[in-house]
Design a protein around this motif. Structure first.
Motif, PDB file in Angstrom:
ATOM      1  N   GLU A 122     -14.089 -34.992  49.917  1.00 18.85           N
ATOM      2  CA  GLU A 122     -13.052 -34.373  49.762  1.00 18.85           C
ATOM      3  C   GLU A 122     -12.995 -33.346  50.199  1.00 18.85           C
ATOM      4  N   SER A 123     -11.647 -32.626  50.751  1.00 20.31           N
ATOM      5  CA  SER A 123     -11.323 -31.657  51.668  1.00 20.31           C
ATOM      6  C   SER A 123     -10.476 -30.566  51.597  1.00 20.31           C
ATOM      7  N   SER A 124     -10.782 -29.335  51.553  1.00 17.53           N
ATOM      8  CA  SER A 124     -10.238 -28.161  51.040  1.00 17.53           C
ATOM      9  C   SER A 124      -9.261 -27.451  52.351  1.00 17.53           C
ATOM     10  N   GLY A 125      -8.974 -26.583  52.086  1.00 12.58           N
ATOM     11  CA  GLY A 125      -8.074 -25.558  52.999  1.00 12.58           C
ATOM     12  C   GLY A 125      -7.845 -26.593  54.642  1.00 12.58           C
ATOM     13  N   ALA A 126      -8.125 -25.327  55.539  1.00 10.64           N
ATOM     14  CA  ALA A 126      -7.634 -26.057  57.016  1.00 10.64           C
ATOM     15  C   ALA A 126      -8.907 -27.291  57.436  1.00 10.64           C
ATOM     16  N   ASN A 127      -9.535 -27.486  56.942  1.00 17.58           N
ATOM     17  CA  ASN A 127     -11.102 -28.470  56.676  1.00 17.58           C
ATOM     18  C   ASN A 127     -10.166 -30.017  56.501  1.00 17.58           C
ATOM     19  N   ARG A 128      -9.178 -30.289  55.319  1.00 15.50           N
ATOM     20  CA  ARG A 128      -8.259 -30.846  54.685  1.00 15.50           C
ATOM     21  C   ARG A 128      -6.855 -31.335  55.548  1.00 15.50           C
ATOM     22  N   ILE A 129      -6.645 -30.992  56.849  1.00 15.56           N
ATOM     23  CA  ILE A 129      -5.055 -31.230  57.498  1.00 15.56           C
ATOM     24  C   ILE A 129      -5.177 -32.408  58.224  1.00 15.56           C
ATOM     25  N   PHE A 130      -6.753 -32.724  59.093  1.00 14.56           N
ATOM     26  CA  PHE A 130      -6.626 -33.286  59.943  1.00 14.56           C
ATOM     27  C   PHE A 130      -7.148 -35.242  58.982  1.00 14.56           C
ATOM     28  N   TYR A 131      -7.095 -35.151  58.029  1.00 11.83           N
ATOM     29  CA  TYR A 131      -7.525 -36.167  57.102  1.00 11.83           C
ATOM     30  C   TYR A 131      -5.739 -36.756  56.259  1.00 11.83           C
ATOM     31  N   GLN A 132      -5.829 -35.700  55.996  1.00 14.69           N
ATOM     32  CA  GLN A 132      -4.416 -36.153  55.656  1.00 14.69           C
ATOM     33  C   GLN A 132      -3.553 -36.553  56.630  1.00 14.69           C
ATOM     34  N   LEU A 157     -10.337 -15.781  55.764  1.00 15.78           N
ATOM     35  CA  LEU A 157     -10.673 -16.392  55.033  1.00 15.78           C
ATOM     36  C   LEU A 157     -12.366 -17.078  54.871  1.00 15.78           C
ATOM     37  N   GLU A 158     -13.029 -16.941  54.040  1.00 18.56           N
ATOM     38  CA  GLU A 158     -14.177 -17.235  54.039  1.00 18.56           C
ATOM     39  C   GLU A 158     -14.479 -19.250  54.374  1.00 18.56           C
ATOM     40  N   ALA A 159     -16.033 -19.009  54.359  1.00 20.97           N
ATOM     41  CA  ALA A 159     -15.904 -19.903  54.508  1.00 20.97           C
ATOM     42  C   ALA A 159     -15.998 -21.765  53.766  1.00 20.97           C
ATOM     43  N   SER A 160     -16.124 -20.989  52.573  1.00 21.71           N
ATOM     44  CA  SER A 160     -15.851 -21.365  51.521  1.00 21.71           C
ATOM     45  C   SER A 160     -14.848 -22.469  50.995  1.00 21.71           C
ATOM     46  N   ALA A 161     -13.491 -21.455  51.677  1.00 28.10           N
ATOM     47  CA  ALA A 161     -12.268 -22.169  51.922  1.00 28.10           C
ATOM     48  C   ALA A 161     -11.472 -23.282  52.696  1.00 28.10           C
ATOM     49  N   ASN A 162     -12.975 -23.274  53.238  1.00 28.19           N
ATOM     50  CA  ASN A 162     -12.273 -24.407  54.788  1.00 28.19           C
ATOM     51  C   ASN A 162     -13.492 -25.533  54.404  1.00 28.19           C
ATOM     52  N   HIS A 163     -13.136 -26.313  53.280  1.00 23.45           N
ATOM     53  CA  HIS A 163     -14.639 -26.336  52.860  1.00 23.45           C
ATOM     54  C   HIS A 163     -14.602 -28.626  52.449  1.00 23.45           C
ATOM     55  N   THR A 164     -15.272 -29.722  53.314  1.00 26.64           N
ATOM     56  CA  THR A 164     -15.388 -30.529  52.939  1.00 26.64           C
ATOM     57  C   THR A 164     -16.738 -31.448  51.818  1.00 26.64           C
ATOM     58  N   MET A 165     -16.745 -31.941  51.438  1.00 30.70           N
ATOM     59  CA  MET A 165     -18.093 -31.953  51.093  1.00 30.70           C
ATOM     60  C   MET A 165     -17.925 -33.917  50.279  1.00 30.70           C
ATOM     61  N   SER A 166     -19.263 -34.914  51.403  1.00 37.43           N
ATOM     62  CA  SER A 166     -19.226 -35.593  51.294  1.00 37.43           C
ATOM     63  C   SER A 166     -19.949 -36.311  50.572  1.00 37.43           C
ATOM     64  N   HIS A 167     -19.801 -37.747  50.144  1.00 33.86           N
ATOM     65  CA  HIS A 167     -20.572 -38.177  49.151  1.00 33.86           C
ATOM     66  C   HIS A 167     -21.023 -40.238  49.922  1.00 33.86           C
ATOM     67  N   TYR A 168     -22.311 -40.176  50.460  1.00 29.79           N
ATOM     68  CA  TYR A 168     -22.204 -41.097  50.521  1.00 29.79           C
ATOM     69  C   TYR A 168     -23.463 -41.740  50.102  1.00 29.79           C
ATOM     70  N   ASN A 169     -22.770 -42.942  49.089  1.00 31.89           N
ATOM     71  CA  ASN A 169     -23.729 -44.269  48.297  1.00 31.89           C
ATOM     72  C   ASN A 169     -24.280 -45.145  49.259  1.00 31.89           C
ATOM     73  N   ILE A 170     -25.457 -45.395  49.034  1.00 30.79           N
ATOM     74  CA  ILE A 170     -25.574 -46.221  50.968  1.00 30.79           C
ATOM     75  C   ILE A 170     -26.880 -47.422  49.941  1.00 30.79           C
ATOM     76  N   SER A 171     -26.103 -48.592  49.924  1.00 31.06           N
ATOM     77  CA  SER A 171     -27.523 -49.763  49.542  1.00 31.06           C
ATOM     78  C   SER A 171     -27.483 -50.937  50.426  1.00 31.06           C
ATOM     79  N   VAL A 172     -28.471 -50.828  50.766  1.00 28.16           N
ATOM     80  CA  VAL A 172     -29.579 -51.788  51.942  1.00 28.16           C
ATOM     81  C   VAL A 172     -28.664 -52.819  51.657  1.00 28.16           C
ATOM     82  N   VAL A 173     -28.426 -54.124  52.583  1.00 26.01           N
ATOM     83  CA  VAL A 173     -27.192 -55.365  52.113  1.00 26.01           C
ATOM     84  C   VAL A 173     -28.678 -56.486  53.211  1.00 26.01           C
ATOM     85  N   ASP A 174     -29.055 -56.049  54.480  1.00 25.06           N
ATOM     86  CA  ASP A 174     -30.348 -56.671  55.050  1.00 25.06           C
ATOM     87  C   ASP A 174     -30.707 -55.675  55.291  1.00 25.06           C
ATOM     88  N   LEU A 175     -32.397 -55.609  55.585  1.00 27.77           N
ATOM     89  CA  LEU A 175     -32.926 -54.906  55.994  1.00 27.77           C
ATOM     90  C   LEU A 175     -33.502 -55.468  57.500  1.00 27.77           C
TER      91      LEU A 175
END
Length: 723
Positions: free
Chosen positions: A492-502, A462-480
């Motif tokens: 969002e994880s698919s293929g073999a990448n998702r198994i650990f998280y599931q 299977l190609e690399a795209s079949a085992n994919h993880t997309m990570s979104h990080y929205n970051i806001s400063v609380v105190d510098l």
């Protein structure tokens, strides 16, 4: 033999349940005999105290290593005797090796089912001036371990006052007596790799066998062959391998040792002439068997299917009841897989969870393949049964043991797909990573097994795209000044990448309603005895009361594994999509966490290590960057994408975006990153992928390029400049 052994077949297996335990070396007379054998009459190499100059800068050097095994049958009884001793002599040359050898774990003797095991051990330290110090086992401390909810005792022994230049000479031994219930017994398979963490001056492997036993043995990857010595008087054959001058292979990344390191593997089987007639891989009694033919493989798999002809009956009944009028074979094949998953696994998952058992194991794959194939054959659904060997073990040409086999299905309807995994969350279309890119055998599953003929097939990767993880990080400063940020996470994880998280973040209560909407699911343990129902309901109440806390602990461990930051307790875990069906293949979850460790004051400005907000990346050592000696084996091709949205604090502007622009791509993989300002946000996007599950060692420099680019990105900072 491997971490993927849960996918392999065992013709004969035993579950050991501890019945009684007593201390190691519990037979003083026998212990004294073994001590005499090991230390008073040793082989010459166990008297050596010097090492070659070429290895004096190593962490340690194994001067001598001896593995001795014996397989015998007690005369005029139904008992088998198995003996195994390991004798090692090692010079410790730095603090790291001293730490490695400062403590040992010794199992206690005991009776396990029909097997009685007695363990022996001895330890002595030889100082550079020749002084010998024996460490008595009376100094060992008993530890209570919980294994599958059963007490199992072990002893821990500390080796005190070890210093650089000391030689540690030690041995372990087990003498096992097996009371036979049948005329067939297959001893545990054994594999020896001739390289190890430290260089080896000389090593020897011997095993002696009752001449009427059956022996499967294969030397791999350039390992020397065994030499035979027969003893007619004792009615035994002794096989000996002598090897020397082996370099160390410690901590080599992405190495499949069984495929690349000189190794030997063997298995001894005791069987009567009648039992030996079953279609296993045993050959002639007393004769080494080093090859398995395609015909032998076919007969074994036919035997497995013929003796399991009723597997799948429950599934067939369910499908006839619910899909009586369905004629589309593509739909029937797919729905049957999910129905079988529900019948065989999901209906038992809640009770297993409440009893503290593993609910995510991929056990019984052979049984699963047979059951599903039977259903497909009974209903004329075209499919192939695939017979392979996991790629981390060997190619199919080097098959020698029954438990190396692995089965899979390819449905060959007009819309074909593979079935390669059977777990709570597996879906159609998955190809087990252990078979991807390998050559295997296949048979026409619609035919009766008696008519099967094996043909060769190549399993796609299977190609690399079949085992994919997309990570979104929205970051806001609380105190510098206090180095605090809030992170909203979506993965969002698919293929073999998702198994650990599931497996870590989801339990039956996250997908029970999903199953109930599709299948018949009994409520509150219907079908159990009333006393058992009451017990399970109480356990459920207790579990639910602590569930959120336990899941948040798991979530924190997951985030800590992904991000190199100081984390507070995460909150608001939500499973958005379970990723358990092929039409919704991504596992998606969201959560929030407060973190620190990325912001530093710089005068009136601040430095933000923005690279820390993608998952941790591999940091290659200088030694790893050198010319690689072995090919690179990955579990599977895979890809990752990250989107960081960093809200810029009021009164500041961002500088340093140029350092976040990267593009390194080649045949082995790549890392690409970019950054831009969108309104009041810094948006950083990056992608990383591994193109294949295998790379030749000559391509290692190409891999180093993108691995270094990804790691260097994690060290990049932006400047928040005060306006």
């Amino acid at each position: 033999m491997t971490k993927h052994s849960v996918k392999t077949l065992f013709i004969v297996f035993f579950i050991f349940v501890a019945q009684a335990v007593i201390a190691a070396n519990d037979d003083p007379k026998r212990a004294a005999e073994i001590r005499q054998m090991m230390w008073s009459n040793p082989d010459p190499e166990f008297s050596v105290t010097a090492i070659p100059d070429k290895w004096k800068d190593k962490s340690a050097v194994i001067i001598a290593k001896y593995n001795m095994l014996s397989y015998r049958k007690t005369p005029l009884s139904s008992n088998l005797d198995y003996v195994r001793f390991n004798h090692n002599r090692i010079m410790l040359l730095d603090k790291s090796s001293i730490e490695d050898y400062s403590q040992f774990t010794i199992p206690e003797s005991g009776t396990y089912g029909n097997i009685r095991s007695t363990f022996y051990a001895g330890f002595k330290v030889i100082k550079p001036d020749g002084t010998e110090i024996e460490i008595p086992l009376s100094q060992a401390v008993k530890e209570e371990l919980e294994v599958n909810n059963s007490g199992f005792n072990k002893l821990k022994l500390a080796i005190p006052n070890l210093e650089e230049g000391d030689i540690l000479d030690y041995y372990f031994g087990e003498e096992r007596r097996i009371t036979l219930a049948t005329k067939y017994f297959s001893f545990d398979p054994v594999i020896f790799q001739l390289h190890g963490d430290y260089p080896i001056m000389k090593q020897k492997i011997t095993f002696d066998v009752l001449r009427r036993c059956f022996i499967n043995l294969k030397s791999l990857n350039g390992a020397p062959d065994f030499e035979l010595a027969s003893d007619d008087k004792e009615d035994k054959n002794t096989y000996t391998l002598i090897d020397e001058d082996r370099e160390s292979i410690k901590d080599i990344r992405w190495l499949y040792a069984n495929r690349q390191i000189p190794s030997v593997k063997f298995k001894v089987t005791y069987a009567s002439s009648f039992a030996a007639s079953a279609p296993t891989f045993i050959g002639e009694p007393g004769v080494l068997k080093s090859e398995v033919t395609k015909e032998e493989t076919k007969k074994l798999v036919q035997y497995m299917f013929n003796t399991s002809m009723y597997y799948g009956s429950d599934l067939n009944g369910y499908m006839r009841k619910h899909y009586k009028k369905e004629k589309d074979l593509n739909k029937l094949a797919r729905e049957a897989y999910y129905a079988y998953r529900n019948i065989d696994r999901i209906k038992n998952t809640e009770a297993k969870l409440l009893y503290g058992r593993n609910t995510n194991e991929s056990s019984g794959v052979v049984k699963d393949v047979i059951a599903l194939s039977n259903y497909y054959r009974w209903n004329d659904i075209p499919h192939k049964v695939i017979i392979g060997v996991p790629r981390e073990i060997s190619s199919i040409d080097d098959l020698i043991l029954e438990n190396e086999l692995m089965l899979m299905i390819k449905v060959t309807t007009t819309d074909p797909f593979y079935i390669g995994r059977f777990t709570n969350h597996s879906t159609i279309g998955e190809i087990d990573e252990s078979l991807q890119g390998t050559y295997a055998y296949e048979v026409d599953g619609v035919l009766s097994p008696v008519h099967w003929e094996l043909s060769e097939t190549e399993i796609p990767m299977l190609e690399a795209s079949a085992n994919h993880t997309m990570s979104h990080y929205n970051i806001s400063v609380v105190d510098l000044d206090e180095d605090k940020v809030n992170i909203d996470i979506k993965k969002e994880s698919s293929g073999a990448n998702r198994i650990f998280y599931q497996n870590v973040l989801m339990d039956i209560y996250d997908f029970k309603e999903e199953e109930k909407a599709r299948f018949e699911m009994e409520e509150d343990f219907e079908g159990y005895k009333k006393s058992e129902q009451k017990k399970l309901l109480q356990r459920k109440s207790d579990y639910i009361a602590n569930r959120e806390k336990q899941l948040n602990e798991s979530l924190k461990a997951v985030i800590a594994n992904d991000l190199d930051l100081k984390l507070e307790e995460p909150t608001d875990l939500e499973i958005v999509q379970t990723g358990r069906f092929h039409d919704t293949p991504e596992f998606i979850y969201t959560c929030k966490v407060e973190a620190g460790g990325a912001i530093k004051r710089a005068g009136k400005n601040y430095l933000v290590n923005i690279g820390k907000f993608i998952d941790g990346q591999i940091h290659l050592t200088d030694e790893e960057r050198k010319e690689r000696m072995y090919d690179v084996y990955h579990s599977f091709a895979r890809s990752y994408a990250y989107r960081i949205e960093f809200t810029i604090p009021d009164g500041y502007q961002v500088q340093g975006l140029d350092k976040l622009q990267n593009k390194v791509e080649n045949a082995t993989g790549g890392f690409v990153s970019s950054a831009k300002i969108e309104g009041n946000k810094l948006v950083v996007e990056s992608k990383k992928h591994y193109s294949s599950n295998f790379n030749k060692k000559e391509d290692w420099p190409l891999m180093v390029e993108f691995l270094d680019a990804a790691y260097n990105f994690t060290q990049q900072q932006i400047l928040l400049r005060k306006l």
